[in-house]
Design an enzyme around this catalytic site. Structure first.
Site, PDB file in Angstrom:
ATOM      1  N   ASP A   1       0.983  -1.169  -0.064  1.00 54.00           N
ATOM      2  CA  ASP A   1       0.033  -0.115  -0.092  1.00 54.00           C
ATOM      3  C   ASP A   1       0.974   1.085   0.005  1.00 54.00           C
ATOM      4  O   ASP A   1       1.322   1.565   0.913  1.00 54.00           O
ATOM      5  CB  ASP A   1      -0.950  -0.030   1.264  1.00 54.00           C
ATOM      6  CG  ASP A   1      -1.985   1.030   1.161  1.00 54.00           C
ATOM      7  OD1 ASP A   1      -1.796   2.160   0.365  1.00 54.00           O
ATOM      8  OD2 ASP A   1      -2.868   1.259   2.113  1.00 54.00           O
TER       9      ASP A   1
ATOM     10  N   TYR B   1      -9.574  15.586  -7.801  1.00 50.00           N
ATOM     11  CA  TYR B   1      -8.879  14.874  -8.456  1.00 50.00           C
ATOM     12  C   TYR B   1      -7.800  15.689  -9.178  1.00 50.00           C
ATOM     13  O   TYR B   1      -6.548  15.501  -9.310  1.00 50.00           O
ATOM     14  CB  TYR B   1      -9.628  14.203  -9.419  1.00 50.00           C
ATOM     15  CG  TYR B   1      -8.801  13.091 -10.493  1.00 50.00           C
ATOM     16  CD1 TYR B   1      -8.179  12.176  -9.831  1.00 50.00           C
ATOM     17  CD2 TYR B   1      -8.538  13.333 -11.709  1.00 50.00           C
ATOM     18  CE1 TYR B   1      -7.302  11.394 -10.879  1.00 50.00           C
ATOM     19  CE2 TYR B   1      -7.820  12.633 -12.631  1.00 50.00           C
ATOM     20  CZ  TYR B   1      -7.368  11.565 -12.186  1.00 50.00           C
ATOM     21  OH  TYR B   1      -6.469  10.819 -12.726  1.00 50.00           O
TER      22      TYR B   1
ATOM     23  N   THR C   1     -10.340   2.101 -18.297  1.00 47.10           N
ATOM     24  CA  THR C   1      -9.851   1.158 -17.236  1.00 47.10           C
ATOM     25  C   THR C   1     -10.907   0.805 -16.172  1.00 47.10           C
ATOM     26  O   THR C   1     -11.927   1.101 -16.189  1.00 47.10           O
ATOM     27  CB  THR C   1      -8.625   1.911 -16.360  1.00 47.10           C
ATOM     28  OG1 THR C   1      -9.250   2.875 -15.632  1.00 47.10           O
ATOM     29  CG2 THR C   1      -7.560   2.425 -17.501  1.00 47.10           C
TER      30      THR C   1
END
Length: 257
Positions: free
Chosen positions: A65, A156, A191
């Site tokens: 992670d 984002y 994706t």
């Protein structure tokens, strides 16, 4: 397989976020061009699927992670234990949380920032000494959202602007030490992260409308650009964010009618 071939024989490449999509395509492209490849992510099975069919002596899967502060050092230790060196690092791990800023869940914002920005910082801190040793290079996956703004993407875009800025600054800091740092900036690419957003022609139309080439991107469109930036053909390129967007940024923003 890429159309052009690049010489990555005997080089070790690390790809974060290698479980699916762009990361998987990048990992396979490097493997097809002779590299040994390490793929990292949070789940083992898809990582194994990413390198399935390639020789085990040239692959390594790491459950890692990257948003955890110690993840970078742990990654470097595992890679050096098996391969002894690191030549190329591709910082691809990332997530998207879209929507109006005032509606964004604070925990989701922290998660997105932790993966998209903090994870890149932790990774770079850990791998830069190794890249200095090998004269290697780092390629990040940014986004067209890291070059401009977009509707419903404020959070984002903030993280991807950070990625693009970090790339340019790292290039300045490490150029004299022999390390190149670049990024690719895809537009909307099919994706797992955006499944359901543009699966039909009708759903895809608003995205395609903004693309000069008239189609949405695929992960296999992004991988060759990453290989080029990591190769000696790009030996005098650093601090660059390369649009791989089908011409999305060629537009002045007016609708295609």
């Amino acid at each position: 397989m890429t159309v052009n071939t690049y010489s990555f024989q005997d080089q070790v490449v690390v790809v974060t976020g290698g479980s699916h999509g762009i990361g998987r395509a990048i990992a396979r492209a490097f493997l097809d061009n002779g590299a040994s490849v390490v793929v990292t992510g949070r789940n083992l099975k898809p990582l194994e699927e990413s390198v399935a069919g390639y020789p085990g002596e040239r692959t390594l899967t790491l459950v890692n992670d990257i948003s955890e502060p110690a993840a970078g050092e742990e990654l470097v230790a595992a890679v050096k234990e098996k391969f002894g060196r690191i030549d190329v690092v591709v910082s691809n791990a990332g997530i998207v949380e879209a929507g109006d800023l005032v509606d964004m869940d604070v925990d989701k914002w922290h998660q997105m920032r932790a993966i998209n920005v903090d994870g890149f910082v932790y990774l770079a801190r850990a791998v830069m000494p190794e890249l200095v040793n090998t004269g290697g290079n780092l390629v990040a996956v940014s986004s067209v959202s890291g070059l401009g703004g977009d509707w419903g993407q404020a959070g984002y875009a903030a993280t991807k602007h950070a990625v693009s800025g970090f790339v340019r600054s790292l290039a300045l800091d490490y150029g004299e030490k022999g390390v190149r740092v670049n990024a690719v900036a895809p537009a909307f690419t099919h994706t797992r992260l955006n499944e359901g957003s543009a699966d039909t022609l009708e759903d895809a139309a608003p995205y395609v409308n903004r693309v000069a080439l008239g189609r949405l991107g695929q992960p296999e469109d992004i991988a060759p650009a990453v290989l080029f930036l990591a190769s000696q053909d790009a030996g005098y390129i650093t601090g660059h964010v390369l649009n791989v967007d089908g011409g999305t940024n060629a537009s002045n923003g007016q609708a295609h009618v």
